[in-house]
Design an enzyme around this catalytic site. Structure first.
Site, short mmCIF file in Angstrom:
data_model
loop_
_atom_site.label_atom_id
_atom_site.label_comp_id
_atom_site.label_asym_id
_atom_site.label_seq_id
_atom_site.Cartn_x
_atom_site.Cartn_y
_atom_site.Cartn_z
N ASN A 235 0.82 -1.21 0.00
CA ASN A 235 0.00 0.00 0.00
C ASN A 235 0.86 1.26 0.00
O ASN A 235 1.85 1.35 0.73
CB ASN A 235 -0.92 0.01 1.23
CG ASN A 235 -2.06 0.98 1.02
OD1 ASN A 235 -2.97 0.71 0.23
ND2 ASN A 235 -1.98 2.14 1.65
N TRP A 236 0.44 2.21 -0.83
CA TRP A 236 1.08 3.55 -0.85
C TRP A 236 0.02 4.54 -0.41
O TRP A 236 -1.07 4.61 -1.00
CB TRP A 236 1.55 3.91 -2.26
CG TRP A 236 2.75 3.16 -2.74
CD1 TRP A 236 3.35 2.08 -2.15
CD2 TRP A 236 3.52 3.44 -3.91
NE1 TRP A 236 4.43 1.66 -2.90
CE2 TRP A 236 4.57 2.48 -3.98
CE3 TRP A 236 3.44 4.40 -4.93
CZ2 TRP A 236 5.52 2.47 -5.01
CZ3 TRP A 236 4.39 4.38 -5.95
CH2 TRP A 236 5.40 3.42 -5.98
N ALA B 46 0.50 9.65 5.10
CA ALA B 46 0.14 9.79 6.52
C ALA B 46 1.23 10.60 7.19
O ALA B 46 2.42 10.31 7.04
CB ALA B 46 0.00 8.42 7.18
N ARG B 47 0.81 11.63 7.91
CA ARG B 47 1.78 12.59 8.47
C ARG B 47 2.71 11.96 9.50
O ARG B 47 2.35 10.98 10.14
CB ARG B 47 1.02 13.76 9.09
CG ARG B 47 0.34 13.43 10.41
CD ARG B 47 -0.70 14.44 10.85
NE ARG B 47 -0.99 14.26 12.28
CZ ARG B 47 -2.15 14.62 12.85
NH1 ARG B 47 -3.11 15.16 12.15
NH2 ARG B 47 -2.33 14.43 14.14
N GLU C 231 -1.06 0.46 -5.06
CA GLU C 231 -1.14 1.73 -5.80
C GLU C 231 -0.10 1.79 -6.93
O GLU C 231 -0.39 2.32 -8.00
CB GLU C 231 -0.91 2.89 -4.83
CG GLU C 231 -2.15 3.34 -4.06
CD GLU C 231 -2.50 2.47 -2.86
OE1 GLU C 231 -1.78 1.49 -2.59
OE2 GLU C 231 -3.53 2.75 -2.19
N GLU D 96 -4.34 20.95 10.84
CA GLU D 96 -4.85 19.96 9.90
C GLU D 96 -5.72 20.52 8.79
O GLU D 96 -5.92 21.73 8.68
CB GLU D 96 -5.66 18.88 10.67
CG GLU D 96 -4.91 17.57 10.82
CD GLU D 96 -4.58 16.88 9.51
OE1 GLU D 96 -3.80 15.93 9.55
OE2 GLU D 96 -5.03 17.29 8.43
C1 BYN Z 1 -2.57 14.63 0.30
C2 BYN Z 1 -2.58 14.35 1.80
C3 BYN Z 1 -3.32 13.25 2.26
C4 BYN Z 1 -3.37 12.97 3.65
C5 BYN Z 1 -2.63 13.76 4.55
C6 BYN Z 1 -1.87 14.89 4.11
C7 BYN Z 1 -1.85 15.18 2.71
C8 BYN Z 1 -1.09 16.34 2.13
C9 BYN Z 1 -1.14 15.67 5.24
C10 BYN Z 1 -0.70 17.07 4.92
C11 BYN Z 1 0.04 14.83 5.72
C12 BYN Z 1 -2.16 15.82 6.37
C13 BYN Z 1 -2.70 14.51 6.90
O1 BYN Z 1 -4.06 14.66 7.23
N1 BYN Z 1 -2.68 13.44 5.91
C14 BYN Z 1 -3.13 12.19 6.31
C15 BYN Z 1 -3.96 11.45 5.43
N2 BYN Z 1 -4.52 10.27 5.81
C16 BYN Z 1 -4.21 9.78 7.04
O2 BYN Z 1 -4.72 8.63 7.39
N3 BYN Z 1 -3.36 10.44 7.91
C17 BYN Z 1 -2.77 11.63 7.59
O3 BYN Z 1 -1.96 12.16 8.36
N4 BYN Z 1 -4.14 11.91 4.15
C18 BYN Z 1 -5.21 11.28 3.31
C19 BYN Z 1 -4.81 9.91 2.79
O4 BYN Z 1 -3.57 9.97 2.13
C20 BYN Z 1 -5.88 9.43 1.82
O5 BYN Z 1 -7.06 9.23 2.56
C21 BYN Z 1 -5.49 8.13 1.09
O6 BYN Z 1 -6.60 7.66 0.40
C22 BYN Z 1 -5.02 7.06 2.08
O7 BYN Z 1 -4.56 5.96 1.29
P1 BYN Z 1 -5.26 4.51 1.45
O8 BYN Z 1 -5.32 4.22 2.91
O9 BYN Z 1 -6.62 4.66 0.82
O10 BYN Z 1 -4.35 3.59 0.66
K K Z 2 -3.82 5.36 -1.48
MN MN Z 3 -4.71 1.83 -0.52
#
Ligand code: BYN
Ligand code: K
Ligand code: MN
Length: 498
Positions: A164-165, A168-169, A230, A279
């Protein structure tokens, strides 16, 4: 070909006149973030900080707002377009279509190459010292320096063939430690649980690819179905496999032309205080400080003169950042796919940036709607049940069902329909038994439950529209006058000195 590297993307921004290359020294302690935040709000050029105070040996320069609106109001979404090799005048609809374009294609697995730009410098073991990097403090209320806001968190399933890609901060806590948010129902949290349940007792090998190819970072931000790797979706999107190289200290693979790679293991037992963090909804709650898993860092590899992309989340109505233009837009893509796969006459879904992407407009084709012989109660409950019980709808708390006379990308249209056609109470269909998005302020700091409910579908279609009838003339210049009158007005407009 989409920009296959941050360097190519930066060159595209420079060619567009949408890059400010800054050689003056800037302080990563708040100054850099304050500039980036104002860049979003002023629609200014993307800042490339070449001289970050404390940077050394090529670690690192900082690129701000790679997914913010472009500085040319004629092409607001051009930065997103450049990441996907779309024309500069691409619309958000084009971005959504592009990211969905591989849905029916065969996944195209990445290929492994021996080396790449991210291997130009290799720092191992005791030489790893994160505290020596110019890590940015992004908001005065943040609990730490968030080095990871736009990198790709790479984690594998312990037994299934699924890498998975996602994004997450994570913030720096020590010379070789970070702590990062791992939150259900995100796939990184599902994989974390799978590792814990596997009983191997081993910590989880991971990599974070900072400054990965932009289209890969887009896919990382997209809620693709569970089990989909991904990297294979990106291969199908590009029509050619991504090139990955193996990490130095574990078996993870990362895009060869990433700018910076952090490698190590996520502890399945040790946690640390994480947050607060400014956030995506525009708040940094001072009491936010959950215990989250520790990321051990066993290696850093990077390109010479590496660039760290940085997102500074905040109030999107002033200027959307990547947590809106990527999270919102890409969740919209998956929600549209979900509703269309269910056979509903949905033509578009979009999360207006003015709503911190907490709302989503769902546009329906009213002719096809009339053929269904349905009503608001039935349609809105079906849509709400599908979206609110699906991970792609996780971050959305209000759905607005609108007709095809409303442009979901135009908030003026959406609010006009919502304000005038959605009767409070009778036209609102509430969902209290669905998973909530815990980061939404009225959930985390409100009066009700925190993890469930607080979701609603607003019907913004009048009863006649369910029969395919529009029993009114819209009172605006576009719709209120015959073509020849509009032509006459426009031809004389300048002469009148209006
Ligand atoms: C573009 C982007 C996406 C995310 C985040 C950021 C950016 C810039 C931060 C700035 C770091 C802020 C933070 O809220 N952050 C973040 C996050 N999802 C989380 O669980 N935890 C996080 O800390 N997502 C959203 C996830 O990336 C998406 O929901 C994605 O769909 C997850 O992938 P998957 O689990 O579906 O594979
Ligand atoms: K994803
Ligand atoms: Mn995924």
């Amino acid at each position: 070909m989409p920009s296959e590297s941050i360097m190519r993307f930066v060159e595209a921004l420079r060619r567009d006149g949408d890059l400010a290359s800054i050689d003056a020294e800037v302080d990563p302690h708040l100054e850099v973030a304050a500039i980036i935040r104002r860049v979003y709000e002023q629609r200014a050029k993307a800042p490339l900080f070449n001289n970050v105070k404390g940077a050394r040996n090529g670690l690192y320069r900082i690129l701000g707002a790679p997914g913010g609106l472009s500085s040319d109001p004629k092409f607001p979404y051009r930065r997103l377009a450049r990441q996907l090799a779309l024309p500069g005048d691409a619309t958000l609809g084009d971005v959504i279509d592009k990211m969905l374009s591989a849905k029916k294609s065969q996944p195209l697995p990445p290929v492994h190459v021996a080396t790449g730009p991210c291997k130009e410098n290799i720092i191992l073991g005791n030489d790893v010292d994160l505290t020596k990097l110019p890590n940015p403090l992004l908001n005065r209320a943040d609990g730490g320096d968030y080095i990871q806001t736009l990198g790709i968190n790479i984690v594998q399933h312990p037994t299934q063939d699924w890498t998975n890609w996602s994004i997450a901060r994570a913030m720096v806590t020590d010379k070789n430690k970070m702590v990062g948010l791992i939150m259900k129902p995100q796939h990184i949290a599902r994989l974390f649980d799978a590792w814990k349940k596997s009983g191997s007792g081993r910590d989880i090998p991971y990599a974070i690819a900072l400054g990965a190819p932009p289209i890969a970072t887009m896919a990382a931000s997209m809620p693709l179905p569970a089990g989909v790797s991904e990297a294979e979706y990106v291969g199908a999107l590009c029509g050619s496999p991504l090139e990955l190289v193996k990490c130095e200290t574990n078996d993870m693979y990362v895009p060869a032309n990433s700018e910076i790679v952090l490698e190590g293991t996520i502890s399945i037992s040790e946690t640390a205080k994480e947050g607060p963090f400014g956030e995506m909804h525009g708040y940094s709650f001072l009491d936010e400080n959950s215990q989250q898993p520790i990321y051990n860092v066993t290696a850093i590899t990077h390109r010479n003169d590496a660039i760290l992309p940085v997102c500074v989340p905040g109030r999107s109505s002033l200027g959307p950042d990547e947590t809106h233009t990527m999270i919102g837009t890409l969740a919209s893509a998956e929600m549209r796919q979900l509703l269309q796969d269910a056979g509903l006459p949905v033509t578009q879904v979009f999360t207006p940036y003015e709503t911190q992407v907490i709302w989503a407009a769902v546009q329906v084709d009213r002719k096809r709607l009339a053929e269904m012989g349905t009503n608001a109660q039935e349609l809105c409950n079906k849509i709400g049940s599908l979206v609110f019980r699906h991970k792609a709808g996780m971050q959305v708390h209000r759905l607005l069902v609108v007709g095809d006379d409303i442009d979901p990308f135009d908030f003026n249209d959406v609010t006009w329909a919502y304000a005038t056609r959605c009767r409070p109470y009778l036209d609102e269909f509430h969902f209290e038994d669905v998973p909530a998005y815990p980061l939404v302020p009225y959930m985390s700091h409100g009066t009700g439950t925190k993890l469930t409910g607080g979701k609603v579908v607003a019907n913004c279609l009048l009863p006649a529209e369910y029969k395919g009838q529009q029993e009114w003339v819209t009172c605006d210049f576009e719709n209120g006058y015959p073509e020849e009158i509009k032509k006459k007005v426009l031809s004389r407009w300048a002469d009148f000195g209006l």
